[in-house]
Structures are given as C-alpha cells and as structure tokens.
Design a protein around this motif. Structure first.
Motif, mmCIF file in Angstrom:
data_model
loop_
_atom_site.group_PDB
_atom_site.id
_atom_site.type_symbol
_atom_site.label_atom_id
_atom_site.label_comp_id
_atom_site.label_asym_id
_atom_site.label_seq_id
_atom_site.Cartn_x
_atom_site.Cartn_y
_atom_site.Cartn_z
ATOM 1 N N LEU A 220 -6.044 1.129 -9.737
ATOM 2 C CA LEU A 220 -5.699 0.345 -8.555
ATOM 3 C C LEU A 220 -6.571 -0.904 -8.571
ATOM 4 N N GLU B 58 -5.304 2.662 -0.207
ATOM 5 C CA GLU B 58 -4.308 3.134 -1.175
ATOM 6 C C GLU B 58 -4.743 4.453 -1.796
ATOM 7 N N ALA C 204 1.027 4.071 -3.021
ATOM 8 C CA ALA C 204 0.668 5.446 -2.689
ATOM 9 C C ALA C 204 1.806 6.413 -3.002
ATOM 10 N N CYS D 93 4.753 -3.849 -6.725
ATOM 11 C CA CYS D 93 5.395 -3.578 -5.437
ATOM 12 C C CYS D 93 6.873 -3.904 -5.524
ATOM 13 N N GLN E 249 0.825 -1.205 0.000
ATOM 14 C CA GLN E 249 0.000 0.000 0.000
ATOM 15 C C GLN E 249 0.863 1.261 0.000
ATOM 16 N N LYS F 116 -7.683 -1.319 -1.429
ATOM 17 C CA LYS F 116 -7.618 -0.290 -2.473
ATOM 18 C C LYS F 116 -8.122 1.064 -1.970
#
Length: 953
Positions: free
Chosen positions: A175, A186, A162, A681, A158, A183
C-alpha cells in the motif's frame, strides 16, 4: 397422555428451569414432591398451582440417556402413566429408555422443546428474536460486509483497495498511496474484513517505535480492535509469569520492528508463534541490496512473510531507495513473482504501449481513431475479440461506449503485473485536498554564521544553530522571527519541524520558559506515553499548546491536520523527508489551505536548497514523485551550488533539473506510474462500494433495533441528541454483563459524520462489538425462542391454533468461504393453522403481531395442556413443510453460486493468460474453493429459530 402427577415422571420448573429435569418422588393429597438430581434439591408444591411443565419428547427429538448418551427418539409409549422412549444412536442401535433414566442435566434448548414444556417467554422477546434473525440476514447478504464499522470517511480509493485486497485468496499487497491518503485506514479496513470473515485470527503489526501508540489508538478508535502491545518489558513479565512464548498470549499483537529485529529471543518467538496476517508500516526503512546482506529489519520481515498467508506493507515513498529498493519490497510479497532485479527492471519498460492505448481510448477523438483502423489494429494485440466488437458496436451510443471503454481499459490494465501487488493513489487522482501556500521569510544572517561556514559541511550550514554556538537561541534571527510571528498569530495552531531532537528541545524550552509561549515538544528521546501526551496537548482546541516543536521523527506517521501552519525550521536534503513533513498537515481532512513557512538566511545554503525545492522540483505546491530520482542525479551538483545560491552554477542546475523533472514526469505518465494510478482505483467499482456501505448502514433500523435490545435486556438507555444514544448497564439486566458495553456505559451515534467529529462517541454500526454481541446473545441461546399468545379474529372459531415457525438457513461451512452472501434467502417463515393450511403468504409477520396479545406466564402450561393433542401433529407437519422448502432454497442458492463463481473464474482465467502475477496456482485454488463451497451448499441446514403459538379467543 395424562398430565396428572405420577411418581417417576419428569417435569421442569417454570420459575427455575436451571434446576434441570426434575423427577416426581411423591404425590400426596394436595402436594407433589419433586427432586432435582442435577443440583441435589427437593421441592414441594401445591398440586393446584404447581409451576411445573411436563417433559414429553417427540419422535425425532434428541434425548440424553444416562447409560448410552445422546439418542434420537423413534417411538413413544405410555407405561403406567410414565413414558417409555424407544430411541437409537447414530449407529442405528435401538434402546428402550424409561423417562426416569433421562439425564437430569438435560436442557430444553430448541424452540420446540421449550414450547411443549411450557418454557415460553414474553411476546416482545420473541419479536426481538425474529427481528434479529432478519437483521442478521440483511447484514450477511451485503456487499459491504467488513467495511461498515470503521470510523472513517467513505473514500472510494480506500474502500476499493480494502475490498480488492481482502477478497483475494492470499491478501498480500504494498500500500503505497501518497502521504495523506490514509494507508493506515486502508490496512485497518483489510484487517477488519479478514477478522469478521474469520479468514484471519492471529495478526502481528510491526511499526517503528514512534508509531506504536498511534497504531494502538487508531485500531481501537477506528475499528474497535484491541491490540496487545508487546515490548521488552511486557515480554519479560510474561515469561516470569510462566508464559513460554509471549507472542502466543494474544491474538492481536502490536510490536516495535526496531526492538524485535535486535532481540534474538523475541524475534525467534515471534516467528514461532505463527500468524495469519502481518502488517508492516514505514516499509521503506527495510534495507536490501542485491548481493549484500539485508538489514536486520528486512531479514525479520522476510522470515515472517515466508510463513504468513497475508502481508501488508505500507509506505508513502515506494521508490525512496530507487528501483532496487522498490523491488526489495515487492519480493517480500512474492519472491517467486519477483525473482531478480534485472527481470523486474525489464518488465517495467514494457508498460508504455499499454498506457498509450488506455490514454487513446479515453481521448475525445477515440471513436474517430477506432474507425480509422490504426487504434483497432493496436487493440487487437491485447484485447479479446468480444471487447473490441463491443467498442465498435457502441460507436453511436454514449452510455454503451463509456461502458465498453471501461471494460476494455480494465482488460488492458490486467496485463499490468505489478498492479496486482502495488497500490499507489496520488493526490492528482483523489479529491479532497486543499491548496499549499509557500511563505518564505528571508532573514539577515549573523556575521558569525558566514565566518563559520568556511570550515563546515553542507549539513551544518543547513542547520545554523550548529554554527552559532551555545548562545544560538539569542543570536539566531529565526528564533526572534518565530517569537514575533507566534505573538501575531496567537489563535493559530502551529507545527514546527526541525532536524534534530536537541534543537527541538532547546527551542521549545526557550520559548516556553523565557518567552511565555504555550508549547510542547515531540522527539525520539521521549517515551511513547510522553509523545502521546504531547500530541494530545497540542490537539486540545481550548486549553492546548499553540506550538508543537517536532524533531524529524514528527514527520512520519502522526497527523495534525487540525493545524494549518507548518514552519520548517530547516530543510532536509532528502525530498521524500520534505514531503513527509508537509504531509502531516496536507492530508485528507484538512479544511484550510496549508501555509508552509520557511525562515531562512539570505545568501546561505538554506536559500539555495529552498530554490532547488521551489524552482526545480516545485515541491511546495504539490507532492514531487520525481524528487528522489532528481536528487540522485543532481545531488553532487546541488551540494556545490548551495554554497553559492545566487551563482551561475545554481542557475544552470535549476534549469537542467527543471528540464529533467518535466522529462521524468512525462515518461512516468506514459508508463508504469500512470498505469499504477489507473489500476489502484476502479472508479466504477469504488462508487458501487461507497453506495453499498451507505445503503447497508441502515442507521434508522439500527437505532430502532438497539432500543428494542436495550428494553428487553434491561439496559438503561436515553436519548442524547439526534442520531445519538446513551447506554448503561441496568440494575435488572437479563444477563450479568452485556457484550461490548463498558461498565460505565457509552455514548454512541449512528451517524458516521458525527462520529468523525466527536471522538468521545462510539460509532454504532452493525459491526460494532455491542451489536454483534447482541445478535449473538439473542440467537445463540433460548432468549425469545418460544412464546404463546392469544388473538381475536372474526371468522376463526375460539380455540383455533395458529403455529408460526421461524427458521434460519445456514451452511455449516468455514467462514472464509463467505457462503452466506450467495444464499437465496437467509431465513424462512411458515404459518400453519389447525387444518394444516400454510398461511404465511396471506398473513404477514407484522399483521400477526398487531393481532396477538401476550399470555401471562403462569397460564401458559395450562393452555398448552389443553391444546397439546392438536399441537404435536402441527409441529411435525410444519417441520416437513420446512424441509420441502429447503430443497428449493438449496437449488436457487446453488444456481446463484455457480453463476457468480463462473463469472469470477472467467475473469481470473483471462487474467492468468496475460498477467504474470496470476498463475495456474491461483486457478487451482479458486476451483478448489468453488468445489468446497458447492459441497457445503449441498448440505444446507434449517435451524428452527423460534415458535409462536397463537390461540384464538
């Protein structure tokens, strides 16, 4: 210059400085009469103890002349005991100004003015001002700015999303994390950063009707963001009150996409209002097909998106409508980047070689493959020579090898165009999920059910209540089973989901009124307030409902992970709807295994659909990313086979579908889906962000600082428990109301984990409105700006002066440039003695604090009159020293800025060469921002924040 009272001199009241500049109108034997033109008052004081301070501006000070406005003093002369200022305007024109002609409304705002006028404050207030300057600098230089204040777990994926999205020139992204990965949080984190960085001011959030109040509460509870909910009724009221465009009445607006897409007037006003950021939840409901008219909702979002800089689309099922539906959402983000469906489809097929290389690099035998030559040959096609050389050099060093692999993987991922627009983390890549347990409950079907199946559709057979008639509640074995199961598990919270509102209402009423079960219901015919009440009643651990009965609407958006039992009263044909249902309980934060209960009729279509989900898709043990594709492929065969769940057709279907599922999963793991997971990620950068947030929370510093603020501003505060405090407005507050503090006070905690457990407590961080308000209140006004104190030090003769000056280093630039993060230092402290020696490096702020003692306020003017002759040149000298140090700060800051921006541009340029999502426009914008930043950094300013005069005794 004399300090005796002479008619025409300007003085200020120490006890009532808000009266403005006073003028001596009469001096009698032992009395002085002073008028205050700004407020039309006249007061008489005894000369011996008049609480007045002489106003004498110095060269370089700004004054307000009644005729010429603001001027800068260039010389000061004395004329008959009064002052004659020679001052010039910005054009260089010089004017003589007698002090009698100074504007009476002038305020002593700068620390220097206040010190010379004797407008000094308690030493503790000055110390708080110094601490505030330090804490603001600590916050501004942090990496985690904008990420600290959310009441949310520190989940790496997250924070990564962000930070990545919010720091782009145009924050536009889809997202699409799997159900349960957060989500909404986020999107809130992106929004929170953009607001704090002042890159967004006007925000519109569009959600389905059922999620309006959830978003309203989530934004307030988690991010302290108060949105205005605009609906038909509220807009009508605003128009009646004279507001031309209701969407211009608030900066943060939440509205229903269903209503807005159907109301022509509201839609036009929403578009005309203009926004910096648009957030759309449940974006898979936006229908678009190539060559056909888009749905009203899609058309609305398309129009808004074309006129809005930032866009966040949220969906847990990006391919629910197939590749075409997935493309439809991406073209909203960037229609130029995604011009046609055919080009998009062709692009998706080119990702398998990139994924293959990344998987080879991460394999255990990667070093042997690299030395063998074949892997090196393939990497040469995609990697810069430097990255390939780094891999080859690191062959014998594990740490260097891992770093080189990480760098090479990121460079390969940079070639993945869609990864810049789409983020999709899966449960497989994110820890924190519990086990799913399927518990089937086969039941004998009533004879009337099978006799009615002959003339019914599959949809009706999957919902037996439709075939059993009006008395279904008494004849349906699922209801009897449910009643018995609830009695046997009285201490458990249970969520039941069924297809329709009618079924939900009838079932809940029956169980509550006729069977004495503590229940509540949630469906689309309830108002938003009624839905929230139902959810709150269910969540109450002590006195709440045991069972919440939901229609299909309950499977989207709402989170009930405090329960661990899910009863599926029927099964949907759409596999994505099934996952939405399970995702209400199976999400991050769930502490127990999720028990999925399926009461079904033996030998019925229900049993057949259960076998399809369990044996072919394996949809109950984990999310099935290929479910919708398989449903499209085998939908017709499934509908036929469900009528004979134990027949040969069903067995063949399950075998074929299992094989297809394995093949689809393998293909996606080799291509785009695997790349999406890797690109969504970056573990290394995510870990850095998590550590940055933890380090920059500085909870102990925050608690100590807040207590000092409460003491100095007159707030009532008391210890609640460890890491928690109670704050209330006090009877003798320094200001009428304190920003961020409700009238009835608040209980807050500095501990993130406690805040997650106790929603009745505010989560106090450096980004909470109360703390931001406190910092602004201290530094934007005169609070603690100047103080005078005494100290006793061996070796220093009585009467020796020490002058301490605090400066804030600022770049008067737009907030979106984020220049404070590049400053080499955010504040400057200087300490000058009577011999004009700079002692800041020898005597620290804390050391001086320990030596200093406060002076009673009524004695300050007398002391200042005695030392004024020494003080004035010291003030001039300390300003010159500060300006000299500013040059060094500016040089170091400029070097730091150029170095960081150069590194960022090099990566962006390399990205532009291989990634179609990054073009020349992005580089041009980056260069423009860099040039703008350098221009502002070339004009760094020093703002004097505080002065402390210490006199030895």
């Amino acid at each position: 210059m004399s300090n005796e009272f002479i008619v025409g001199q300007r003085w200020i009241s120490n006890s009532d400085p808000e009266l403005g500049l006073g003028i001596i109108t009469a001096v009698e034997e032992r009395r002085v009469v002073i008028g205050f033109p700004a407020c039309g008052e006249e007061r008489t004081y005894a000369i011996a103890n008049a609480p007045l301070s002489r106003i004498q501006y110095q060269v370089g000070d700004r004054i307000q002349d009644q005729e010429h406005g603001e001027l800068v003093v260039s010389a000061v002369d004395s004329l008959g005991g009064c002052l004659l200022y020679r001052a010039h305007d910005d054009a260089g024109n010089e004017y003589p100004v007698m002090e009698q002609l100074l504007c009476a409304h002038s305020q002593l705002s700068s620390p220097k003015e206040r010190l010379l006028a004797g407008q000094v404050e308690h030493l503790r207030r000055y110390e708080l001002r110094a601490a505030t300057l330090q804490q603001r600098g600590e916050y501004q230089r942090g990496l985690a700015r904008g990420l600290l204040g959310a009441r949310a777990q520190l989940l790496p994926h997250q924070l990564y999303i962000a930070h990545e999205v919010a720091n782009r020139p145009r924050p536009r992204a889809l997202l699409a994390d799997e159900v349960g990965l957060g989500k909404t949080i986020e999107a809130g984190l992106v929004l929170h950063q953009l607001l704090l960085l002042e890159r967004a001011r006007r925000v519109l959030i569009l959600v389905p009707d059922s999620l309006l109040h959830q978003w309203l509460v989530e934004m307030l509870r988690r991010f302290n963001l108060s949105f205005t909910l605009l609906d038909a009724e509220r807009c009508a009221a605003l128009r009646e009150s004279g507001t031309d465009n209701p969407f211009e009445s608030a900066q943060l607006v939440l509205s229903s996409i269903n209503w807005l897409s159907e109301d022509d007037e509201a839609r036009e006003q929403a578009v005309a209002a203009g926004w910096d950021l648009l957030i759309v939840d449940e974006a898979h409901h936006l229908d678009w097909q190539e060559g056909e008219a888009a749905s009203p909702g899609y058309a609305l979002v398309e129009t808004l998106a074309a006129n809005t800089e930032g866009l966040l689309l949220l969906t847990a099922t990006p391919e629910q409508l197939g590749a075409e539906g997935h493309f439809a959402r991406l073209r909203l983000l960037d229609p130029e980047r995604y011009p046609s469906l055919s080009a998009f489809t062709a692009e998706q097929q080119r990702y398998e070689p990139i994924n293959t290389l990344i998987q080879q690099l991460r394999a255990d035998d990667a070093r042997q493959q690299l030395q063998g030559g074949s892997l090196a040959d393939e990497l040469t096609k995609y990697l810069p020579a430097a990255s390939l050389e780094a891999l080859q050099r690191a062959d014998g060093d594990d740490a260097a090898w891992n770093a080189a692999v990480h760098r090479a993987s990121r460079e390969l991922l940079d070639r993945f165009g869609t990864g810049r627009s789409l983020f999709r983390n899966t449960r497989a890549s994110v820890n924190g999920f519990t086990e799913r347990r399927l518990q089937t409950h086969p039941l004998p079907a009533p004879e009337s059910y099978f006799s009615a199946c002959a003339d019914s559709t599959l949809e009706q057979q999957l919902r037996p209540e439709l075939l059993l008639g009006e008395t279904w509640l008494s004849s349906d074995p699922r209801v009897a089973w449910l009643e018995q199961w609830l009695k046997a598990n009285r201490g458990e919270k249970v969520l039941l989901i069924c297809a329709s509102a009618d079924t939900a209402q009838e079932l809940e009423t029956y169980l509550r009124l006729y069977r004495g079960v503590a229940t509540t219901v949630f469906h689309e015919h309830l108002s938003l307030v009624e839905r929230d009440r139902a959810a709150a009643y269910f969540s109450d651990a002590e006195f709440g409902a045991q069972l919440l009965v939901c229609s299909e609407i309950g499977s989207e958006g709402r989170n009930f992970q405090f329960a661990r039992h899910l009863i599926l009263f029927d099964l949907p044909l759409n596999p994505d709807l099934l996952e939405q249902r399970i995702g209400r309980l199976d999400r991050i934060g769930q502490q127990h295994p999720v028990n999925i209960h399926l009461p079904h009729y033996e030998g019925s279509a229900q049993a057949g659909l259960l076998r399809w989900y369990h044996e072919a898709l394996d949809a109950f043990s984990a999310p099935c990313s290929v479910g919708y594709s398989l449903y499209q492929q085998y939908g017709n065969a499934l509908r036929e086979a469900c009528c004979q769940p134990a027949g040969a057709a069903m067995e063949q279907l399950l075998t074929d579908a299992r094989n297809s599922a394995e093949q689809l999963r393998a293909e996606r793991s080799r291509g785009r889906d695997a790349l999406l997971e890797l690109n969504s990620c970056d573990d290394e950068r995510a870990a850095t962000l998590v550590e940055a947030v933890r380090g920059e929370q500085r909870s102990d510093d925050l608690a100590h600082y807040l207590e000092r603020v409460a003491d100095q501003f007159g707030l009532e505060h008391e210890h609640h428990s460890e890491q928690a405090i109670i704050l209330r407005p006090g009877d003798h507050m320094f200001c009428e109301s304190f920003p961020g503090l409700p009238e009835d006070g608040l209980t807050g905690t500095f501990d993130r984990n406690l805040a997650l457990r106790r929603e009745d407590m505010a989560y106090l961080s450096w980004e909470h409105p109360l703390l931001r308000g406190a910092i602004e209140l201290v530094l934007s006004g005169e609070f603690g700006a100047a103080t005078i104190c005494t100290l006793s030090v061996r070796g220093l003769a009585p009467g020796t002066l020490l002058l301490e000056a605090l400066y804030g280093v600022t770049a008067a630039a737009p907030a979106w440039l984020q220049l404070p993060r590049y400053l080499s230092q955010h504040s400057l402290r200087l300490l000058l003695d009577s011999k004009h020696r700079e002692l800041a490096q020898k005597v620290s702020f804390d050391q001086l604090n320990q030596l200093c003692q406060g002076v009673k306020k009524h004695l300050a003017p007398r002391l200042l009159r005695e030392v004024r002759a020494q003080l004035v040149p010291m003030l001039s000298e300390i300003d010159q020293l500060a300006r000299a140090q500013l040059a060094d700060i500016a040089a170091a800051t400029g070097d730091n800025y150029r170095r960081q921006r150069s590194d960022e541009r090099a990566r962006l340029a390399a990205l532009a060469e291989v990634n179609p999502a990054v073009g020349e426009e992005a580089l041009t914008h980056f260069d423009h921002c860099t040039a703008t930043g350098l221009e502002y950094l070339g004009k760094l300013q020093l703002n004097m924040a505080g002065l402390r005069l210490a006199i030895t005794t």
